[in-house]
Structure formats: structure tokens, C-alpha cells
Design a protein around this motif. Structure first.
Motif, short mmCIF file in Angstrom:
data_model
loop_
_atom_site.label_atom_id
_atom_site.label_comp_id
_atom_site.label_asym_id
_atom_site.label_seq_id
_atom_site.Cartn_x
_atom_site.Cartn_y
_atom_site.Cartn_z
N LEU A 1 0.83 -1.20 0.00
CA LEU A 1 0.00 0.00 0.00
C LEU A 1 0.87 1.26 0.00
O LEU A 1 0.55 2.24 -0.67
CB LEU A 1 -0.94 0.01 1.21
CG LEU A 1 -2.15 -0.92 1.12
CD1 LEU A 1 -2.95 -0.87 2.40
CD2 LEU A 1 -3.03 -0.51 -0.06
N ILE A 2 1.98 1.22 0.73
CA ILE A 2 2.88 2.39 0.74
C ILE A 2 3.44 2.63 -0.67
O ILE A 2 3.40 3.74 -1.19
CB ILE A 2 4.03 2.17 1.75
CG1 ILE A 2 3.48 2.25 3.18
CG2 ILE A 2 5.11 3.23 1.57
CD1 ILE A 2 4.49 1.95 4.27
N PHE A 3 3.92 1.56 -1.31
CA PHE A 3 4.40 1.68 -2.70
C PHE A 3 3.34 2.34 -3.58
O PHE A 3 3.61 3.27 -4.33
CB PHE A 3 4.72 0.30 -3.29
CG PHE A 3 5.98 -0.32 -2.76
CD1 PHE A 3 6.96 0.45 -2.16
CD2 PHE A 3 6.20 -1.69 -2.89
CE1 PHE A 3 8.13 -0.12 -1.68
CE2 PHE A 3 7.36 -2.27 -2.42
CZ PHE A 3 8.32 -1.49 -1.81
N GLY A 4 2.15 1.79 -3.49
CA GLY A 4 1.07 2.26 -4.35
C GLY A 4 0.70 3.71 -4.08
O GLY A 4 0.44 4.48 -5.00
N LEU A 5 0.70 4.09 -2.80
CA LEU A 5 0.34 5.47 -2.47
C LEU A 5 1.39 6.44 -2.99
O LEU A 5 1.05 7.53 -3.45
CB LEU A 5 0.20 5.61 -0.95
CG LEU A 5 -1.14 5.18 -0.40
CD1 LEU A 5 -1.13 5.28 1.11
CD2 LEU A 5 -2.25 6.04 -0.97
N LEU A 6 2.65 6.03 -2.93
CA LEU A 6 3.71 6.88 -3.47
C LEU A 6 3.50 7.07 -4.98
O LEU A 6 3.60 8.18 -5.50
CB LEU A 6 5.09 6.27 -3.17
CG LEU A 6 5.47 6.30 -1.69
CD1 LEU A 6 6.82 5.62 -1.47
CD2 LEU A 6 5.52 7.73 -1.16
N ALA A 7 3.19 5.97 -5.64
CA ALA A 7 2.93 6.06 -7.07
C ALA A 7 1.71 6.95 -7.32
O ALA A 7 1.66 7.72 -8.29
CB ALA A 7 2.69 4.67 -7.66
N ASP A 8 0.76 6.84 -6.41
CA ASP A 8 -0.49 7.58 -6.59
C ASP A 8 -0.27 9.09 -6.48
O ASP A 8 -0.96 9.87 -7.14
CB ASP A 8 -1.51 7.11 -5.56
CG ASP A 8 -2.90 7.63 -5.89
OD1 ASP A 8 -3.30 7.47 -7.06
OD2 ASP A 8 -3.55 8.19 -5.01
N PHE A 9 0.68 9.50 -5.65
CA PHE A 9 1.03 10.92 -5.57
C PHE A 9 1.26 11.45 -6.98
O PHE A 9 0.67 12.43 -7.40
CB PHE A 9 2.36 11.08 -4.81
CG PHE A 9 2.19 11.46 -3.38
CD1 PHE A 9 1.51 12.61 -3.03
CD2 PHE A 9 2.74 10.68 -2.37
CE1 PHE A 9 1.37 12.97 -1.71
CE2 PHE A 9 2.60 11.02 -1.06
CZ PHE A 9 1.92 12.17 -0.71
N MET A 10 2.16 10.75 -7.67
CA MET A 10 2.53 11.19 -9.00
C MET A 10 1.36 11.09 -9.98
O MET A 10 1.04 12.02 -10.70
CB MET A 10 3.70 10.34 -9.49
CG MET A 10 4.19 10.71 -10.85
SD MET A 10 5.38 9.50 -11.41
CE MET A 10 4.33 8.09 -11.66
N ASN A 11 0.70 9.95 -9.94
CA ASN A 11 -0.33 9.73 -10.95
C ASN A 11 -1.52 10.65 -10.78
O ASN A 11 -2.16 11.03 -11.75
CB ASN A 11 -0.78 8.27 -10.92
CG ASN A 11 0.22 7.38 -11.61
OD1 ASN A 11 0.84 7.80 -12.58
ND2 ASN A 11 0.41 6.17 -11.11
N THR A 12 -1.84 10.99 -9.53
CA THR A 12 -2.97 11.89 -9.34
C THR A 12 -2.59 13.33 -9.65
O THR A 12 -3.21 13.99 -10.47
CB THR A 12 -3.47 11.84 -7.90
OG1 THR A 12 -3.70 10.49 -7.55
CG2 THR A 12 -4.77 12.61 -7.76
N TRP A 13 -1.52 13.79 -8.97
CA TRP A 13 -1.26 15.23 -8.99
C TRP A 13 -0.49 15.68 -10.20
O TRP A 13 -0.38 16.87 -10.47
CB TRP A 13 -0.59 15.66 -7.70
CG TRP A 13 -1.36 15.13 -6.53
CD1 TRP A 13 -0.95 14.22 -5.62
CD2 TRP A 13 -2.70 15.46 -6.18
NE1 TRP A 13 -1.95 13.95 -4.73
CE2 TRP A 13 -3.04 14.69 -5.05
CE3 TRP A 13 -3.67 16.31 -6.73
CZ2 TRP A 13 -4.30 14.75 -4.44
CZ3 TRP A 13 -4.92 16.37 -6.12
CH2 TRP A 13 -5.22 15.60 -5.00
N ILE A 14 0.10 14.76 -10.93
CA ILE A 14 0.79 15.17 -12.15
C ILE A 14 0.07 14.63 -13.38
O ILE A 14 -0.38 15.37 -14.23
CB ILE A 14 2.27 14.71 -12.13
CG1 ILE A 14 2.95 15.29 -10.88
CG2 ILE A 14 2.98 15.18 -13.38
CD1 ILE A 14 4.38 14.89 -10.70
#
Lengths: 283, 505
Positions: free
Chosen positions: A254-267
């Protein structure tokens, strides 16, 4: 500083903005193509005997078992808090009782847990996992479409979730984590978390009636960052403070995915949405 | 703070009632923990083929009888679908867990055979006595008695045949072909016979059980496939190479067996064909007089726990008779009780710290205790509500379930932040903008909440539906948490936040 970065980001050309996450996604795909995470015991079949306790030496255990011609892989797993455990892995046809006996004779105080997955059970688990993942993904896509009813934003949200999962998988491969039922569950849970922040962003940008695109973006980012930080904090404490493998694995994926999600959502998603809105305004 | 105003709100009241109800339920019912916390063994048993409900029940009952005979407590047997039974036994040692596994693995079909003729089967077993140790033979003994008819049949067969071998079989691979390596074959031919006049073991197997023993000398898969026609299966014993996959390509059921580390070849052979003995026929039994008392002996020293347990397993299986379908232990998950306890306290601590971290981050973001405290309290009440429902329906709370609770709390906090931010509006950015009404903003917040909750529930329901494994717990508590969240706690939090934040302005 963060604000400046964000301002810069908000000022960049949307198409340029989209490029970076896409590159990361492609790199992740490449990593997976080269090395897909190994299947864990529950999906591949096999035996794991885990020794919990002090002063167990992996090399010594290995020597002990190799002496009796056991075909095993022994490794030590250290947690961040310093506790160590030793894992003995073998295929299903091994005599588990004998292994446990040998270990016990050498280390009488050690706690031993044991997991065994036969070939047909692991095959079933594989099929189930595949089915669960693909249907969950499909279900998510349908729900997202139903909520937004506009193709471009919906597709972006869906792609974002997909990219989150892909990047998390690639990170698993890099860090040598196995694909198990637990990590698959965590990957599925990512769908929920990913959609969360993306829907927030999309709603703010598309339904904004009172702010400019930029303001809506900033307000979404501010909310989204708080969301992700709280979740990351909760997951990190889970990961650090527990030694139960299931919990650790779920937390780290989940931590890996959330980090990826930072980028995918906000960029990524933000870029696509800005481009989408600009195009709409030009018309 | 206007506590009265907060408490008199319908949604808040509902939350308070749910919490109180949950606490009462937890205290009165208690929480049932999964095996990975309470310690014990979970065994997944697979039936050879899918069966109807009656046979499933029959298998379940006979396994239960067997395990009860073994003397272990706290057993639950739960059929899953038409081919799997999950067996959970709490609080057992490794040795106990292992003999439970052995007991299950036996189908329990018994044969006593002499010179190629079966003279007694499971139905002839009249009584099974206590397992005992015989120092003269240095082996563990399972004494039992057979029917008078069987004893008479044996007396006639054995007349004058001093020194001949008597075999006792439990679950032999009836009607199959054994392909064995040359050295295994040599031992099968040369040992197990005792006197030159007696039939060799392969010969006895052939006549009694239609088992062909064939020495492998590079026959082609095709030749072997021909031999296997009409047979149950082919068992490859001590044979490497790709014969296995080649035979599979012919659509033949193939099993491959290897000796265990440190296992002598004759032991290995006995294990594969389920043979106990052979026993040398003593003079006293060859007079034609029927004897109803027999015994199975398992070699080993007096303090050899493995031999003793094996003897006990055999005794239990003889006592409880055979299963209607063959079963296999496919999965085992053993957790020592102390370790589970350790996990539980770790997870509890981690959960509390997680909650504090969440509160701290929220406080850092808003710099307001009147937001951070309600967020933490709402999350805590969500946990209590989930545990309350789990206690009510006696859900087995295992580690994945707890992970699910924490995951649900994660999304819960996310959504409370969405609500808070919508309530605070664009204020934070410091721009004066035309603010839409509070209702509209709440509507927007709840649109996000409903959309993400629905996707989570949809994704998790597939996990819940398709997994037989332990992760159903994860899916279950996540769904439960999200449902409680959107129906009870989120609306209540929105009301509380509305009042608290309005006061400030």
C-alpha cells in the motif's frame, strides 16, 4: 518550497506534465517484463518453516539440513526493529516433520510456525487471484464511468489506478517481494485509495463553479496531500511495529502504491484534466 | 463548545447508539480470534473429486470422529464448496498438529493379505486395543482383533506355512501400475519374502490388489501407457526425468514419489504401498487353529515419539473405518500460540500508534485540535463499530481482518479530510472567492466519498467472493468498515465538524 514546485507544475504545459508519469509507467512495465515478482508459497505451492526466536543462525540451520540431504533454501529476515526470523523453504514433497525435529534438537526454545500449500490448492489460489483482480478492476472501471459519465476523465482515473498497481508491482520486483494472496489483496485495496484522490481531483476541477482551475487544483492538492500523509503515517506504523508477515506485506505494498499515486494523481491526472478543460474552453 | 447541540443531532445520536451497542456486544460476546492470533493449526483438506452434500457431510463426520478419537479438543470442520474442508484446531503443539495431518491423510481402507489372498478387510476389524510398546521387538504395537470368519480363512491359508510373510495394508494404491527404479525393484523382489516358497511382494501385490510392479529400464512412455490402460493411476517411484510429463500427455493420472531425506529404501517402499509388516508367520499360527488376535507393529525405540504417534494414528484410523472419498491435506498453516499472542499485541500497538500519527498529521495540517480530536475519535468509533459487528456475527478476527480494519480506517480518515476541507472552503488559499453554499459543498464532498466507497466495495467484494483463503477476512472488514463509514460515521462527523467549525467563525 512545495508550494513553489506546485506552482511551477501548475504553470507547465499539460502535455509536458503528462509525459513524466507516462515514462515512469513505461519503466515499470519494462521492469515487470524483465522480472515479474516471484510467486509466493501460497500461489506456487511449497513449504515454509519459519523460526522465530533469538540466536538462530541461518547458515547453521542450512548446514544442519543439508547434512541430511534436504533440498532447502534458508534465509534470515530482519525487521526494522531488529527482530530476526529464519525462513526455511522447500517443495511440498519434503518431510516437514523431520525438518522441525532437526531444528528443535538444535534450538529447543525456538518458536516454529509452518505453512504448506499443495499443488492443487495453490493452483486454485492462482485462478482465484486472477479472477478477483481482473473482475475487481473491471468493476472499478464501471463504477468510475457511472459516476462521471465523461470518457476522458473516467479513463484517466482508471488508467491512474492501473498505473499505481503496475508501479507498486515493479517496486515489489525491485525489492524482491513476492506476489502472495496478501500482496494481491493490497494491490486491490490500491484501487480504492487511488480512486479516492483521483475522484477528489476530478470533482474539484470539473465541478468547480467558484474557483479558477489553478485554485481548484491547489485546493485539491492540499486536501489530497493531507489524505495521503495520514494514510502513509498509519501504514508506516503498521509496517514498523508488526512482525506478522501478512500485515507487513499489505502495509508495504500500500505504501508503494500510495507513493505512485502521488505522481499519478497530482501530475498525470491533473495534466490530463487541465488539457481536457483547456480544449473544452477553446471550443 | 456546544456539546448539547452536537449530541442532539440525529446522525450523531445514531453513531453514539451504534458505539454503545458495539461496546455491549464486545463485552458480552467477546471477540473470536483467528488461528493466526490464538495459535493452532489450519488444515485445508481437498477431496479427490467434487461430491454432493451428503457425501461431504459423511466425510466431515468421519473426519471429525477420527480427530475426536485422537483426543484433540477445539476442532472445527467447515466444508467450503464441494471439494474442500477447512479444519481448524486451536492450541496444539507441532507434534499434535503433525499427527492430526497424518490421521486425515489416511483414507483408512484396511486389508490383511497372505500369499496373494486377502483374508480380512476393514469390516472384519472387531476391536482395536490400546497402543503399547513391545521391548522384545523394539517396536510400537497396535493390537486388534478380527472376525471369526476372517480368522478361520486365515487359519486354512496358513496351514503348515511356517515363516511365510503376512502383510497388513492401510490404503494401498489398488489397481495401479508402479514404475520403480532398478534398485527399488531388486529390494522388492529379494526382501519381504522370508522363505523361498513364498510369493514375492510384487507377486502378492498383483494377485491381491491388481498392482503391477514394473522395473524401469527405459521403456517408452507409450509402452507404459499401454500397461496403464484401465488402471487407476501410474506411480513413479524413484524415477527422474520427464517420464512424468510424457505420461500426463497420454491423459494418464501420474504420481511421483521420492524417498524422504534419510529414509531407507525398504521404509520408502512400505510407505508408498501402505504396507505394515510383513510379519513372519510363527509356528503356533500354522496349525489350522483360528486366531482372531492380530497386531500392527511400527519399529522404533520407546522414546521415539514419531513412531508412537504413527502407531496412534494407525489405531485411530483402524477404529474409525474408511472415508467414502479419498482426501488429501493440501494446505497447512501452523502458528504456535505464543507467537500469535505476540502478533496480537504488536498489531494492537501499531493500530494505536497509527491513530495517533493520523491525529498528529491532521493537527499539523489544520493547526486545530477541534478538528484533529474529532477525526481521531470518529476513527476510533469506527474501529469499535467494526469490532462490535464482528463480535455479533462471531467473525473469526484474524490478522488479515485486522489489516482490513486499518485499511478501512485509512480511507475513513481520507474522507473526513475531504469533508473538512470542503467545509473550510477556499479559505486556506487566502483568495476571496464566491463560496457556494454549505449544502452544495457537502454534496460535493459526499459525491467523492460515495464514489470512492463504491469502488472500494466493488473491488473488495470480488476478493471476498473468489478467495477461499484467509484473505476473505481482509475483504470483509474493509467492506464493513467502508459501509459503517458512509452510513454512520461520516455523516455524523460532517454534522460535528459543521457545528465546531461554524462556532469558530
Amino acid at each position: 518550497m512545495l508550494e513553489n514546485t506546485l506552482k511551477k507544475l501548475a504553470a507547465t504545459d499539460p502535455k509536458k506534465m503528462i509525459t513524466y508519469p507516462l515514462i515512469v509507467f513505461l519503466v515499470a512495465v519494462l521492469i515487470l517484463a524483465i522480472h515479474f515478482p516471484n510467486l509466493g508459497t501460497d500461489l506456487k505451492g511449497g513449504v515454509v518453516v519459519t523460526l522465530h526466536g533469538e540466536n538462530v543462525d541461518a547458515k547453521e540451520v542450512e548446514g544442519l539440513l543439508k547434512q541430511e540431504n534436504f533440498d532447502v533454501v534458508v534465509r534470515e529476515v530482519k525487521s526494522i526493529t531488529g527482530d530476526a526470523k529464519v525462513e526455511i523453504r522447500a517443495s511440498t514433497d519434503v518431510n516437514v516433520q523431520r525438518i522441525i525435529e532437526l531444528v528443535k534438537s538444535k534450538y529447543p526454545d525456538v518458536m516454529i510456525s509452518q505453512t504448506q500449500f499443495g499443488p492443487s490448492l495453490s493452483r486454485t489460489a492462482q485462478e482465484q487471484s486472477l479472477k478477483a483482480v481482473s473482475l475487481a478492476f473491471l468493476g472499478m472501471a464501471v463504477v468510475v464511468f457511472l459516476f462521471f459519465r465523461v470518457p476522458v476523465p473516467s479513463l484517466t482515473v482508471i488508467f491512474s489506478a492501473f498505473s499505481d498497481m503496475t508501479i507498486a508491482l515493479a517496486l515489489m520486483s525491485i525489492f524482491g517481494l513476492e506476489l502472495t494472496q496478501a500482496t494481491i489483496a493490497a494491490l486491490l485495496m490500491l484501487i480504492g485509495y487511488s480512486v479516492d484522490s483521483n475522484i477528489l481531483l476530478t470533482t474539484k476541477l470539473l465541478r468547480r463553479k467558484e474557483d479558477t482551475v489553478e485554485d481548484a487544483y491547489f485546493s485539491a492538492v492540499s486536501t489530497g496531500f493531507t489524505m495521503s500523509t495520514t494514510t502513509l503515517g498509519a501504514l508506516a506504523s503498521l509496517w514498523i511495529l508488526s512482525q506478522a508477515e501478512v500485515i507487513d506485506m499489505i502495509a508495504i505494498v500500500l505504501i508503494f502504491g500510495l507513493l505512485a499515486d502521488f505522481m499519478n494523481t497530482w501530475i498525470l491526472n491533473a495534466g490530463v484534466l487541465r488539457w481536457y478543460i483547456q480544449r473544452g474552453e477553446k471550443r | 463548545m456546544n456539546l448539547k447541540k452536537i449530541l442532539l443531532n440525529g446522525r450523531v445520536l445514531l453513531l453514539v447508539l451504534v458505539i454503545l451497542g458495539s461496546i455491549v456486544t464486545i463485552l458480552s460476546q467477546g471477540i473470536t480470534y483467528g488461528l493466526d492470533i490464538s495459535g493452532g493449526v489450519e488444515i485445508t483438506v481437498q477431496l479427490e473429486k467434487p461430491v454432493d452434500q451428503n457425501i461431504m457431510e459423511e466425510v466431515r463426520t468421519s473426519l471429525e470422529t477420527r480427530l475426536n478419537t485422537l483426543g484433540v479438543k477445539d476442532i472445527t470442520l467447515e466444508p467450503w464448496g464441494d471439494q474442500i474442508i477447512k479444519i481448524r484446531v486451536a492450541n496444539v503443539t507441532e507434534e499434535e498438529a503433525n499427527s492430526i495431518i497424518d490421521t486425515i491423510n489416511r483414507q483408512g481402507v484396511f486389508y490383511a493379505e497372505f500369499n496373494g489372498i486377502i483374508f480380512a478387510t476393514g469390516e472384519d476389524i472387531k476391536r482395536v486395543d490400546q497402543v503399547s510398546y513391545d521391548p522384545r521387538e523394539s517396536s510400537w504395537i497396535v493390537p486388534f482383533s478380527i472376525s471369526k470368519e476372517a480368522a478361520e480363512k486365515f487359519a486354512q491359508l496358513a496351514l503348515g506355512k511356517v515363516g511365510y510373510p503376512v502383510d497388513i495394508f492401510l490404503d494401498p494404491p489398488v489397481n495401479s501400475v508402479l514404475i520403480v527404479s532398478q534398485d527399488v525393484y531388486a529390494i522388492m523382489i529379494n526382501e519381504f519374502q522370508f522363505v523361498p516358497d513364498a510369493k514375492s511382494l510384487p507377486q502378492r501385490l498383483k494377485e491381491a490388489f491388481n498392482i503391477d510392479v514394473i522395473a524401469y529400464g527405459n521403456q517408452t512412455a507409450e509402452e507404459i501407457a499401454k500397461l496403464a490402460e484401465g488402471r487407476e493411476k501410474v506411480i513413479l517411484i524413484g524415477i527422474n526425468g520427464d517420464l512424468e510429463s510424457q505420461l500426463r500427455n497420454f491423459g494418464i493420472k501420474v504420481e511421483k514419489r521420492e524417498p524422504r531425506a534419510g529414509e531407507a529404501i525398504d521404509e520408502f517402499i512400505r510407505r508408498i504401498i501402505g504396507l505394515y509388516g510383513p510379519y513372519k508367520l510363527q509356528e503356533g499360527l500354522t496349525t489350522g487353529e483360528p486366531h482372531t488376535e492380530l497386531a500392527i507393529s511400527i519399529g522404533g525405540a520407546k522414546d521415539d515419539i514419531v513412531a508412537m504417534r504413527q502407531a496412534q494414528v494407525v489405531s485411530v484410523v483402524l477404529r474409525s473405518g474408511s472415508l467414502p472419498v479419498k482426501v488429501f491435506v493440501e494446505g497447512v498453516n501452523y502458528i504456535p500460540p505464543t507467537l500469535g499472542e505476540q502478533f496480537k499485541s504488536q498489531v494492537l500497538r501499531a493500530g494505536l500508534v497509527a491513530l495517533l500519527v493520523v491525529g498528529f498529521v491532521v493537527y499539523l495540517h489544520y493547526r486545530k485540535l477541534r478538528i484533529a480530536v474529532p477525526v481521531v475519535i470518529t476513527s476510533l468509533s469506527e474501529v469499535i463499530a467494526i469490532l462490535g459487528i464482528a463480535a455479533l456475527i462471531k467473525w473469526n478476527l484474524d490478522l488479515p481482518s485486522i489489516a482490513g480494519i486499518i485499511a478501512a480506517i485509512g480511507t475513513g480518515v481520507d474522507q473526513q479530510i475531504v469533508i473538512t476541507d470542503e467545509l473550510l472552503g477556499g479559505k486556506k488559499i487566502g483568495k476571496i472567492t464566491k463560496r457556494s453554499g454549505i449544502l452544495k459543498r457537502m454534496g460535493r464532498a459526499f459525491f467523492v466519498i460515495w464514489a470512492s466507497a463504491t469502488t472500494t466495495i466493488v473491488a473488495m467484494s470480488f476478493l471476498f467472493k473468489f478467495f477461499v483463503g484467509g484473505l476473505r477476512g481482509f475483504a470483509f472488514t474493509t467492506i464493513l468498515g467502508v459501509l459503517i463509514g458512509i452510513l454512520i460515521t461520516r455523516p455524523a462527523y460532517a454534522e460535528i465538524a459543521k457545528i465546531l467549525l461554524a462556532e469558530e467563525r
